[in-house]
Design a protein around this motif. Structure first.
Motif, PDB file in Angstrom:
ATOM      1  N   TYR A  28       0.929  -1.213  -0.205  1.00  0.00           N
ATOM      2  CA  TYR A  28      -0.096  -0.057   0.175  1.00  0.00           C
ATOM      3  C   TYR A  28       0.765   1.148  -0.020  1.00  0.00           C
ATOM      4  O   TYR A  28       0.668   2.371  -0.877  1.00  0.00           O
ATOM      5  N   HIS A  34      -2.138  -4.673  -5.151  1.00  0.00           N
ATOM      6  CA  HIS A  34      -3.090  -5.505  -4.816  1.00  0.00           C
ATOM      7  C   HIS A  34      -2.331  -6.916  -5.000  1.00  0.00           C
ATOM      8  O   HIS A  34      -2.328  -7.663  -3.784  1.00  0.00           O
ATOM      9  N   SER A  90      -7.472  -7.299   2.681  1.00  0.00           N
ATOM     10  CA  SER A  90      -8.368  -7.237   1.311  1.00  0.00           C
ATOM     11  C   SER A  90      -9.812  -7.286   1.450  1.00  0.00           C
ATOM     12  O   SER A  90     -10.211  -6.207   0.720  1.00  0.00           O
ATOM     13  N   GLU A 116     -11.886  -3.741   0.507  1.00  0.00           N
ATOM     14  CA  GLU A 116     -12.676  -3.675  -0.526  1.00  0.00           C
ATOM     15  C   GLU A 116     -14.131  -3.361   0.003  1.00  0.00           C
ATOM     16  O   GLU A 116     -14.996  -2.534  -0.682  1.00  0.00           O
ATOM     17  N   ASP A 138     -10.262  -5.660  -8.383  1.00  0.00           N
ATOM     18  CA  ASP A 138      -9.362  -5.800  -7.182  1.00  0.00           C
ATOM     19  C   ASP A 138      -9.193  -7.265  -6.537  1.00  0.00           C
ATOM     20  O   ASP A 138      -8.242  -7.717  -6.093  1.00  0.00           O
ATOM     21  N   ASN A 177      -6.251  -9.648  -5.665  1.00  0.00           N
ATOM     22  CA  ASN A 177      -5.947 -10.124  -4.531  1.00  0.00           C
ATOM     23  C   ASN A 177      -5.669 -11.746  -4.376  1.00  0.00           C
ATOM     24  O   ASN A 177      -4.667 -12.217  -3.915  1.00  0.00           O
TER      25      ASN A 177
END
Length: 93
Positions: free
Chosen positions: A9, A25, A47, A51, A68, A72
């Motif tokens: 991140y 991700h 995750s 999300e 995403d 992940n």
């Protein structure tokens, strides 16, 4: 695993590179899962929470959330994060 997610991140924010979101991700999940079942578990929990927050607060939409989550899962299941690496992203990342 949580540290790996944080590093990905942080790198994503630092890079500020258009189209690199899915790469970071996948990379965070991949790195966390390499630490074993606990790392994979932490990556999934983080995750999923991220999300959920994004879909509830940011309004980015279901398609972005789905993409995403695909990245992940790809990383968490041992897939090469470079599948999502955009052309031109500095090699530092």
């Amino acid at each position: 695993g949580a540290w790996d997610m944080f590093k990905a991140y942080r790198d994503m924010r630092e890079a500020n590179y258009k189209g690199a979101d899915k790469y970071f991700h996948a990379r965070g999940n991949y790195d966390a899962a390499q630490r074993g079942p606990g790392g994979a578990w932490a990556a999934k929990v983080i995750s999923d929470a991220r999300e959920k927050w994004q879909s509830d607060v940011s309004g980015r939409g279901a398609e972005d959330t789905r993409a995403d989550q695909e990245a992940n899962a790809w990383g968490r299941n041992g897939g090469d994060p470079n599948r999502y690496r955009p052309a031109g992203l500095p090699t530092k990342y």
